[in-house]
Each structure stands twice: as structure tokens, then as C-alpha cells.
Write a protein that holds these residues in place. Structure first.
Motif, PDB file in Angstrom:
ATOM      1  N   LEU A 142      32.141 -22.374   3.055  1.00 22.65           N
ATOM      2  CA  LEU A 142      32.267 -22.323   1.600  1.00 22.65           C
ATOM      3  C   LEU A 142      33.115 -23.505   1.141  1.00 22.65           C
ATOM      4  N   LEU A 143      32.654 -24.202   0.096  1.00 26.01           N
ATOM      5  CA  LEU A 143      33.407 -25.344  -0.421  1.00 26.01           C
ATOM      6  C   LEU A 143      33.302 -25.380  -1.939  1.00 26.01           C
ATOM      7  N   HIS A 144      34.459 -25.402  -2.596  1.00 27.69           N
ATOM      8  CA  HIS A 144      34.504 -25.548  -4.056  1.00 27.69           C
ATOM      9  C   HIS A 144      35.867 -26.117  -4.436  1.00 27.69           C
ATOM     10  N   ALA A 145      36.075 -26.312  -5.732  1.00 25.83           N
ATOM     11  CA  ALA A 145      37.276 -27.023  -6.194  1.00 25.83           C
ATOM     12  C   ALA A 145      38.467 -26.109  -6.425  1.00 25.83           C
ATOM     13  N   ARG A 146      38.325 -24.799  -6.216  1.00 26.78           N
ATOM     14  CA  ARG A 146      39.443 -23.896  -6.466  1.00 26.78           C
ATOM     15  C   ARG A 146      40.199 -23.538  -5.191  1.00 26.78           C
ATOM     16  N   PHE A 147      40.189 -24.428  -4.235  1.00 29.39           N
ATOM     17  CA  PHE A 147      41.096 -24.342  -3.099  1.00 29.39           C
ATOM     18  C   PHE A 147      42.265 -25.300  -3.355  1.00 29.39           C
ATOM     19  N   PRO A 148      43.459 -24.988  -2.868  1.00 30.06           N
ATOM     20  CA  PRO A 148      44.522 -26.004  -2.901  1.00 30.06           C
ATOM     21  C   PRO A 148      44.023 -27.287  -2.238  1.00 30.06           C
ATOM     22  N   LEU A 149      44.482 -28.420  -2.738  1.00 34.40           N
ATOM     23  CA  LEU A 149      43.959 -29.713  -2.305  1.00 34.40           C
ATOM     24  C   LEU A 149      43.955 -29.850  -0.789  1.00 34.40           C
ATOM     25  N   HIS A 173      54.561 -33.005  -0.717  1.00 35.45           N
ATOM     26  CA  HIS A 173      53.993 -31.842  -0.027  1.00 35.45           C
ATOM     27  C   HIS A 173      53.482 -30.813  -1.036  1.00 35.45           C
ATOM     28  N   LEU A 174      54.234 -30.582  -2.095  1.00 34.91           N
ATOM     29  CA  LEU A 174      53.808 -29.633  -3.126  1.00 34.91           C
ATOM     30  C   LEU A 174      52.534 -30.109  -3.818  1.00 34.91           C
ATOM     31  N   LEU A 175      52.466 -31.400  -4.095  1.00 31.26           N
ATOM     32  CA  LEU A 175      51.279 -31.931  -4.772  1.00 31.26           C
ATOM     33  C   LEU A 175      50.024 -31.745  -3.921  1.00 31.26           C
ATOM     34  N   ARG A 176      50.176 -31.753  -2.616  1.00 24.84           N
ATOM     35  CA  ARG A 176      49.016 -31.567  -1.749  1.00 24.84           C
ATOM     36  C   ARG A 176      48.516 -30.121  -1.751  1.00 24.84           C
ATOM     37  N   HIS A 177      49.237 -29.242  -2.442  1.00 26.60           N
ATOM     38  CA  HIS A 177      48.800 -27.846  -2.528  1.00 26.60           C
ATOM     39  C   HIS A 177      48.443 -27.452  -3.965  1.00 26.60           C
ATOM     40  N   HIS A 178      48.227 -28.446  -4.820  1.00 21.61           N
ATOM     41  CA  HIS A 178      47.942 -28.097  -6.209  1.00 21.61           C
ATOM     42  C   HIS A 178      46.458 -27.772  -6.392  1.00 21.61           C
ATOM     43  N   MET A 179      46.173 -27.039  -7.460  1.00 21.96           N
ATOM     44  CA  MET A 179      44.812 -26.734  -7.882  1.00 21.96           C
ATOM     45  C   MET A 179      44.686 -27.017  -9.368  1.00 21.96           C
ATOM     46  N   ARG A 180      43.523 -27.504  -9.775  1.00 23.60           N
ATOM     47  CA  ARG A 180      43.280 -27.747 -11.191  1.00 23.60           C
ATOM     48  C   ARG A 180      42.402 -26.610 -11.713  1.00 23.60           C
ATOM     49  N   VAL A 181      42.889 -25.901 -12.733  1.00 22.30           N
ATOM     50  CA  VAL A 181      42.203 -24.718 -13.244  1.00 22.30           C
ATOM     51  C   VAL A 181      42.009 -24.860 -14.750  1.00 22.30           C
ATOM     52  N   SER A 182      40.822 -24.482 -15.233  1.00 21.85           N
ATOM     53  CA  SER A 182      40.533 -24.591 -16.665  1.00 21.85           C
ATOM     54  C   SER A 182      40.277 -23.235 -17.312  1.00 21.85           C
ATOM     55  N   ARG A 183      40.434 -22.144 -16.580  1.00 28.65           N
ATOM     56  CA  ARG A 183      40.235 -20.828 -17.186  1.00 28.65           C
ATOM     57  C   ARG A 183      41.236 -20.668 -18.327  1.00 28.65           C
ATOM     58  N   PRO A 184      40.768 -20.450 -19.581  1.00 30.71           N
ATOM     59  CA  PRO A 184      41.678 -20.472 -20.743  1.00 30.71           C
ATOM     60  C   PRO A 184      42.855 -19.510 -20.627  1.00 30.71           C
ATOM     61  N   GLU A 185      42.631 -18.294 -20.096  1.00 28.13           N
ATOM     62  CA  GLU A 185      43.723 -17.336 -19.982  1.00 28.13           C
ATOM     63  C   GLU A 185      44.828 -17.854 -19.071  1.00 28.13           C
ATOM     64  N   ILE A 186      44.445 -18.514 -17.987  1.00 32.08           N
ATOM     65  CA  ILE A 186      45.441 -19.018 -17.042  1.00 32.08           C
ATOM     66  C   ILE A 186      46.171 -20.222 -17.630  1.00 32.08           C
ATOM     67  N   VAL A 187      45.428 -21.090 -18.311  1.00 32.90           N
ATOM     68  CA  VAL A 187      46.054 -22.254 -18.952  1.00 32.90           C
ATOM     69  C   VAL A 187      47.099 -21.794 -19.951  1.00 32.90           C
ATOM     70  N   ARG A 188      46.725 -20.839 -20.794  1.00 36.37           N
ATOM     71  CA  ARG A 188      47.666 -20.355 -21.811  1.00 36.37           C
ATOM     72  C   ARG A 188      48.871 -19.687 -21.175  1.00 36.37           C
ATOM     73  N   ALA A 189      48.644 -18.830 -20.180  1.00 38.70           N
ATOM     74  CA  ALA A 189      49.748 -18.099 -19.560  1.00 38.70           C
ATOM     75  C   ALA A 189      50.744 -19.050 -18.919  1.00 38.70           C
ATOM     76  N   CYS A 190      50.254 -20.086 -18.248  1.00 39.33           N
ATOM     77  CA  CYS A 190      51.162 -21.012 -17.558  1.00 39.33           C
ATOM     78  C   CYS A 190      51.903 -21.901 -18.541  1.00 39.33           C
ATOM     79  N   LYS A 191      51.217 -22.350 -19.588  1.00 37.75           N
ATOM     80  CA  LYS A 191      51.858 -23.269 -20.524  1.00 37.75           C
ATOM     81  C   LYS A 191      52.786 -22.559 -21.497  1.00 37.75           C
ATOM     82  N   GLN A 192      52.620 -21.254 -21.674  1.00 37.47           N
ATOM     83  CA  GLN A 192      53.502 -20.521 -22.584  1.00 37.47           C
ATOM     84  C   GLN A 192      54.791 -20.070 -21.906  1.00 37.47           C
TER      85      GLN A 192
END
Length: 341
Positions: free
Chosen positions: A17-24, A270-289
Motif C-alpha cells: 500500500l502506498l499513499h501520501a498519508r504516511f509520515p515522510l 528528524h521531526l521533519l522527516r516524520h511530518h504529514m501534509r493533511v488537507s481534511r478541513p476538520e483537522i486543519v481547523r483543529a490544529c490551527k485553532q
């Protein structure tokens, strides 16, 4: 992937399985695991061939891009013609023995749901790609006679879908065309708002930029990030589990982190190598608020613009839905990546 993994018929089939929602870092590990299996054959014929005898790879659009993978056969959901052709470029790229069923050349199956009247039923696919382009692609391929000859047919196929007089093929696409045309007009309008004025020898360039990029109101002031592409707002997340107000650990590798001070450059990388980019609106709002990011993020220069995804020790969390009551359940799964329910 789950369906295939749990069926007895696939017991001896290699599943990936391969997609973009794994940590880098995890995504890179998976890509590196796939490369010897599905990349070019070994140059030294005396070397063992790592290609599985029976295998299935399930992936998203990440398989389209810059990966030299070579599959015997492919099944793809319907997508605009240029993306389908790009996916087809991952078929039989190299010279090697093929299964008997596909020895005559590459085959791409296109999966598209039909309604009760046997007409194309796009459903939520139109939230990913423009309805007009999907329907025009379907009609173009449906009316195509013979076998696709690539790369010779690239240009005529793409032009048949994207040409301005495309409604000549089927007037029923008028509503879909108008919707796409209006989105393009809006995109042009937004682009013009961001155009940087021509420079003049008698004026300071940064004065013009300051007017364009600085925003101030009663609640505060901020610099506007220059937007280079359209699309849903997204956020860069680093999965952490908080132990107390001063310590946390990186999920799932367990590295202990101090929240109330700047991290060293090594830890930041090291932390940057474990980041994920997410566009789900609920998650974006929750993290930025979330108010009051810890010093680990505010004082570590490389982590500027990144946010913690606070998880429980089992890798789960929940965020409120945008509409109605209830929550989304979010889980960072070792096998599946970031799962949102």
C-alpha cells in the motif's frame, strides 16, 4: 487493501500500500521496499530477481509521479485523460518476461461506476477532478477505435478532452462545462489579485511588496504567505504523544522531546522527516485553532509552519466535525497510514 488482505485467495500474494498519508520517512521506506520489486530488472542477470511471483500494489496518485515502477497490468479509477496516460506510463516500461495473460502488451483497465441506466455515476469523484473533464475523458475513450498507440496518441487524446470546443461531442455536458469555466474565471481573478507589479527604477521594490503581502486589522497583523497554487488549505503535521506539559514523544518511534525549549538542528530535521501534509478541513481547523504552541515549535526555526498532531498512546485522536454533531476519529496506523473515519 483491507479487503484483499483479509481474503483467503490472497494468502500467497504480496500486497503493498502506498499513499501520501504516511509520515515522510515511512513513505520513503515503503517506496524503497517497492523499488527492487517493481523497478528496472537487475542489470546482472546472475543476480536473484526480487520481483514477486504474484503481487498487488494499491496506491493513490503518488504512483504517477517520478517513480520508475514497471507493472504488468493496471486497474485505475477514472481520471482526466492526461493523468490516465501518465499512469499508463507505469506499465511494462522495461524488457522482462511477462505473465502469459499480458505477454501481448500493457493493459490498463478503467474502473468507473454506472447507475441503474448504465450511465456514468461519478459521485464523490467530482470533488477530486472536474466533472466535465471526467465525462469528456470517458466519452473520448468510449468513442476511440482500436488499440491506444502511445506515445503517438498522447496529443490527440489530450486535445480531444481539453479543447475549447469540446461541447461539440456531447451537448449534455453544458452544465459541467459551465461549472468548470466559472472555476477557471475565479482562478484567473485570484491570480490577478496576487500579481506583483512591474518594477520601476525610481521606486523601491519592497515597498510594493509590503502593500501586497501585509495585512492588518483590529485583532492583529500578519504577513500573507504567497500562494502559488489553488486548492484546499492544508497543514503540515508532526505526530506527537504528550506525556505532561513539558515532555512528549514522537509517534510511533518513541523519541523523547522537550516541549518548552528549542530543539537542536538534528532533532528538528528528524521531526521533519516524520511530518504529514493533511488537507481534511476538520483537522486543519483543529490544529490551527490550538492556542499557545509549545516552544518546541515556536522557537525551532525549521518547525515554523508545522503543527503537532496530538495523539493518544494508541495513535488515535478525535476532532469535531465541521457540520452537525459528532467527531472524526483519526488514527495513525502502522500498516494503513493516517486513517480518518
Amino acid at each position: 487493501y483491507n479487503v484483499l488482505r483479509d481474503r483467503p485467495e490472497t494468502e500467497n500474494v504480496a500486497l503493498d500500500l502506498l499513499h501520501a498519508r504516511f509520515p515522510l520517512a515511512v513513505r520513503e521506506q515503503r517506496e524503497n521496499r517497492l523499488k527492487p520489486k517493481y523497478g528496472p530488472p537487475p542489470k546482472d542477470e546472475t543476480q536473484p530477481n526480487p520481483r514477486p511471483h504474484r503481487a498487488i500494489v494499491i496506491g493513490t496518485q503518488v504512483l504517477e509521479q517520478s517513480l520508475d515502477f514497471d507493472f504488468d497490468v493496471m486497474v485505475s479509477d477514472l481520471a482526466p485523460i492526461d493523468l490516465l496516460l501518465q499512469r499508463a506510463g507505469r506499465l511494462q516500461r522495461h524488457s522482462r518476461p511477462r505473465p502469459a495473460a499480458y505477454a501481448d502488451g500493457p493493459t490498463l483497465y478503467i474502473n468507473a461506476p454506472l447507475d441503474a441506466d448504465e450511465k456514468l455515476d461519478l459521485g464523490v469523484d467530482t470533488k477530486i477532478y472536474a466533472e466535465y473533464l471526467l465525462r469528456q475523458t470517458w466519452l473520448t475513450l468510449e468513442n476511440y477505435e482500436g488499440v491506444l498507440n502511445l506515445p503517438h496518441d498522447y496529443r490527440p487524446l489530450v486535445e480531444a478532452v481539453y479543447r475549447e470546443d469540446g461541447l461539440v461531442i456531447n451537448g449534455e455536458l453544458t452544465d459541467a462545462w459551465n461549472h468548470l469555466h466559472n472555476k477557471r474565471k475565479d482562478a484567473i481573478k485570484q491570480a490577478r489579485q496576487r500579481i506583483i507589479a512591474d518594477t520601476r527604477a525610481d521606486e523601491e521594490f519592497y515597498d510594493e511588496m509590503a502593500e501586497l503581502l501585509f495585512e492588518e486589522d483590529e485583532t492583529g497583523a500578519s504577513w500573507i504567505v504567497a500562494q502559488t497554487r489553488l486548492g484546499r488549505e492544508s497543514v503540515n503535521l508532526i505526530p506527537l504523544v504528550k506525556l505532561d506539559e513539558s515532555t512528549a514523544y514522537l509517534f510511533p518511534d518513541g523519541e523523547l522531546l522537550h516541549l518548552n525549549r528549542r530543539a537542536s538542528p538534528t532533532v528538528q530535521r528528524h521531526l521533519l522527516r516524520h511530518h504529514m501534509r493533511v488537507s481534511r478541513p476538520e483537522i486543519v481547523r483543529a490544529c490551527k485553532q490550538k492556542q499557545g504552541l509549545p516552544a518546541l515549535f515556536t522557537q525551532s526555526s525549521r518547525l515554523s509552519g508545522y503543527y503537532p498532531l496530538w495523539l493518544n498512546s494508541d495513535g488515535t485522536t478525535s476532532v469535531p466535525k465541521l457540520k452537525g454533531e459528532g467527531v472524526l476519529t483519526v488514527k495513525l496506523d502502522d500498516d494503513l497510514g493516517l486513517v480518518i473515519k
